[in-house]
Enzyme design. Structure first.
Site, PDB file in Angstrom:
ATOM      1  N   ASP A   1       0.863  -1.175   0.000  1.00 51.46           N
ATOM      2  CA  ASP A   1       0.000   0.000   0.000  1.00 51.46           C
ATOM      3  C   ASP A   1       0.908   1.238   0.000  1.00 51.46           C
ATOM      4  OD1 ASP A   1      -2.122   1.722   0.022  1.00 51.46           O
ATOM      5  OD2 ASP A   1      -3.188   0.749   1.663  1.00 51.46           O
TER       6      ASP A   1
HETATM    7  C1  BGC Z   1      -5.020   3.249   0.269  1.00 50.98           C
HETATM    8  C2  BGC Z   1      -5.224   2.227  -0.827  1.00 50.98           C
HETATM    9  C3  BGC Z   1      -5.102   2.875  -2.172  1.00 50.98           C
HETATM   10  C4  BGC Z   1      -3.766   3.571  -2.272  1.00 50.98           C
HETATM   11  C5  BGC Z   1      -3.503   4.233  -3.610  1.00 50.98           C
HETATM   12  C6  BGC Z   1      -3.795   4.094   0.059  1.00 50.98           C
HETATM   13  O1  BGC Z   1      -3.739   5.158   0.938  1.00 50.98           O
HETATM   14  O2  BGC Z   1      -4.949   2.592   1.512  1.00 50.98           O
HETATM   15  O3  BGC Z   1      -6.474   1.607  -0.672  1.00 50.98           O
HETATM   16  O4  BGC Z   1      -5.271   1.926  -3.190  1.00 50.98           O
HETATM   17  O5  BGC Z   1      -3.709   4.566  -1.271  1.00 50.98           O
HETATM   18  O6  BGC Z   1      -4.270   5.342  -3.807  1.00 50.98           O
END
Ligand code: BGC
Length: 742
Positions: free
Chosen positions: A292
């Site tokens: 993530d």
């Molecule tokens: C979130 C994810 C997301 C990623 C990219 C993160 O902060 O937890 O769910 O896909 O950002 O935007």
């Protein structure tokens, strides 16, 4: 003659199928330098690549400085060679960047373009928690197919969806991204998401790869506080939280995003037990794992690494293939290999995982995917997609209360729609990708298209930032026979980083409610939001409640369809509405405990100030008519170990109705404690007034299995089956015995 695919014309990259087969991934890896391999394991934000490739020397210089400042990358070539980019902005940009990338990358490995397509791309659908309420895989599959179509023509290869974190705690803002609290329903829908995105083959147009997230257990942060630690027993983890991920992988999802949180004390992005032993070993996953956002660089905060080099080391050793946003692999990887802390074989394994998905998805043949500016114009927000968004949104609305049949409204009666949601296009979450409020049908627009007998008044903003115009609210209400209060939390109050400790309506909206209530007219609460909110007090003094979540681009039209009875309400709660926030986390499938709650018996498992039961439980939802279940029958066990349960459903009211029959089981005695109820099947039926019909639900023996540590299997013995209208409804009951196998 060598065949070229359409995209090839643009780059001169050879891409015949034969060539693709020749391009054995291992051979490519053999030719890559260590630095190139490490760059392949990084995904940056699209603007970096865009600026590195810019013809404008100013932008290039800025980029050089920015890569140094933010990523400590000296050589912009590393930015060019990254394995992918996030947030690529449309077909034109995607093609341009991919072209330039392929001109620079001597290995000819196309980049991945990834995007958060959570509930639609240009046409926005209801939030996933609402989609869960349809209790039906079809809307999820349709939404995903349309999202894939719109996103793929904009050059996107991989979507960060579905979010498969099981949720029980409404304080957590991201419950809106989940399909709810039930492992069986979540698994059914997980498969539908993957089918919708990926289609039957990546050779078919307008498919994208599904990246499931957040692996694993991110939906259970302690106290509902965002990014907080997750504390789960292995049993709960496997029985409740792991199932939907496993279902999506079984359906063929090509990528997995590791979660921010730790599991059993080890952060997921560096957790070898989770990513290697379980994900690859037990589940047999052969795609790639991406972190993530920036979380490889958060291991010092977790307290498991002392510097960036160690962060990268732990992640590579833990089985992470690609890092999102950060660039530790490319910056620290060479040092790690030189010092013998990471073996090049581990790096090769990660690169292999990434390249094999690129190959599987046909990127070597079609580096631009389905990017096409003309098709963007044709597909994005087209009438067909809007119609589907409208149909699907209506299916997700849950009728929670309907005293004296206050709903449906008649087009002849005078209705006042009052509140911040009465006329706004803010009907989707912050993950609404490329949705636009000015293209969204508001409640006012939807209702006005049906009747002239409606008046609209915002009266206040969502929060205390503005002031309440009580005068306008009272004057609108006084003109009406019925009042629809359009209230709830907005997109800023839910989603990532929006944990809440109070789940009641913001004070300004509660004040509006009191103002209108004092007039003594019939009130319907039209409740918007991204989570189950605390509506107990309000629910006592309104006549009707329709929960419409954040319904998307066609939200206002769908709301009008259901309020005026042109479409039947059929949603069932995918997540319980707590009686009060002090109950959270709460879910129907709990264990019985040593002392189940008993009235007038203090030392039993209960609260002294509130009931144990949520205000509205999982599976709850009304129709415009009542129904009666009767004549529950059970077939003999079939050869394959399945039993069919049949129940008769009768429409006993004066309107057509769509009923959702829910089959729950209880394993009466197990070697470990078992849930008091577990959903194992659903069946829908639509009936005219007075009409009745049978609903059949099949229960397979494998659905009785549970995790034992040494395998997943069912234990022989007695099972109770409840065929009910929701998780608390007693319904009709029967028993069956699972015989011991010889
Ligand atoms: C979130 C994810 C997301 C990623 C990219 C993160 O902060 O937890 O769910 O896909 O950002 O935007």
């Amino acid at each position: 003659m060598r065949k070229k695919c359409a995209n090839t014309e643009k780059t001169g990259v050879l891409c015949s199928r034969k060539r693709r087969l020749e391009m054995d991934i291992r051979q490519i890896i053999e030719k890559m330098t260590l630095r190139e391999k490490l760059a392949q394991m990084v995904l940056l934000v699209q603007c970096y690549q865009e600026d590195v490739f810019s013809d404008d020397p100013g932008k290039r210089e800025f980029m050089r400085e920015a890569s140094k400042k933010y990523f400590d990358i000296d050589d912009p070539q590393d930015v060019m060679n990254t394995g992918g980019a996030i947030f690529v902005d449309g077909a034109e940009k995607a093609v341009e960047i991919q072209k330039k990338h392929l001109e620079h990358d001597r290995n000819g490995i196309p980049m991945f373009f990834m995007y958060d397509v959570i509930h639609g791309y240009r046409t926005i659908f209801p939030i996933p928690l609402a989609l869960g309420c349809a209790f039906d895989p079809e809307p999820v599959e349709t939404m995903s197919r349309i999202s894939a179509k719109e996103a793929s023509v904009s050059g996107i290869h991989i979507v960060y969806s579905p979010m498969l974190d099981l949720v029980r705690d409404a304080r957590w803002g991201r419950v809106m991204e989940s399909t709810g609290e039930d492992p069986w329903l979540n698994s059914l829908l997980a498969r539908a998401f993957v089918r919708g995105y990926q289609g039957r083959s990546f050779d078919r147009p307008y498919t994208v790869g599904a990246c499931i997230k957040h692996f694993a257990g991110y939906g259970a942060p302690v106290a509902g506080r965002e990014y907080n630690t997750v504390e789960l027993s292995e049993y709960s983890f496997m029985e409740f939280y792991m199932k939907a991920y496993a279902a999506a992988l079984d359906e063929g999802a090509v990528a997995v995003m590791s979660a921010f949180n730790a599991v059993e004390g080890v952060p997921c992005s560096v957790n070898g037990k989770l990513l290697k032993d379980y994900l690859r070993g037990e589940l047999g996953f052969d795609g790639f794992v991406i972190s993530d956002w920036g979380t490889v660089g958060e291991q010092i905060n977790h307290g498991v690494a002392s510097d960036e080099t160690e962060e990268a080391e732990l992640a590579i050793k833990g089985g992470l293939d690609m890092e999102m946003y950060s660039s530790l692999f490319v910056r620290k990887g060479e040092q790690l290999v030189a010092e013998g802390r990471v073996s090049e074989n581990d790096i090769d394994a990660a690169v292999y995982h990434i390249l094999s998905v690129k190959e599987k998805m046909g990127l070597f043949e079609r580096p631009f995917g389905w990017a096409d500016q003309a098709l963007e114009k044709r597909f994005h927000l087209c009438a067909e997609h809007r119609n589907e968004a409208r149909r699907i949104a209506a299916k997700t609305f849950v009728l929670l209360k309907n005293e004296n049949g206050i709903l449906p409204l008649s087009k002849e009666e005078k209705v006042a729609f009052i509140g911040p949601y009465a006329d706004t296009g803010r009907l989707f979450s912050r993950w609404g990708s490329k949705g636009r409020t000015d293209e969204t049908a508001t409640v006012k627009q939807g209702v006005s298209a049906k009747t002239r007998n409606a008046i609209f008044c915002n009266a206040c903003d969502f929060t205390e930032a503005g002031s309440l115009d009580s005068g306008a609210a009272v004057s609108a209400a006084e003109q009406a026979d019925k009042i629809v209060l359009c209230l709830g939390e907005n997109e800023d109050m839910c989603g990532e980083g929006a944990s809440r400790a109070f789940l009641e309506l913001p004070k300004i909206q509660a004040d509006l409610f009191e103002t209108v209530r004092s007039l003594g007219k019939p009130i319907i609460l039209l409740l918007f939001g991204g989570r189950p909110q605390e509506i107990r007090r309000i629910s006592e003094s309104v006549d009707g409640i329709l929960c419409v979540w954040l319904p998307g681009t066609e939200g206002g039209n769908a709301v009008a369809d259901v309020l005026y009875g042109d479409v039947l309400p059929e949603g069932r709660l995918s997540m319980s509405f707590p009686y009060t926030v002090g109950q959270c986390p709460v879910s129907y499938n709990c264990f019985n405990t040593n002392r189940p709650a008993k009235d007038n018996d203090r030392c039993t498992s209960k609260y002294i100030d509130i009931p144990n039961e949520p205000l509205y439980p999982f599976g709850y939802g009304l129709g415009y008519s009542s129904t009666e279940f009767s004549d529950l029958r059970q077939s003999d066990a079939e050869m394959n170990g399945s039993i069919v349960f049949t129940v008769n459903v009768k429409n006993t009211g004066g309107h057509p109705v769509t009923e959702t029959v829910q089959l729950y089981i209880r394993d009466i005695k197990g070697s470990v404690v078992r849930p008091v109820r577990e959903l194992k099947g659903i069946g829908k039926i639509t009936l005219l007034p007075g009409e009745s019909g049978d609903v059949r639900i099949r229960l397979d023996e494998k659905q009785l299995a549970f995790w034992h540590g040494d395998g997943t299997y069912a234990e022989p013995g007695l099972f109770k089956v409840s065929v009910s209208k929701n998780s608390l409804d007693v319904g009709l009951e029967t028993f069956f015995e699972l015989k011991k196998r010889n």
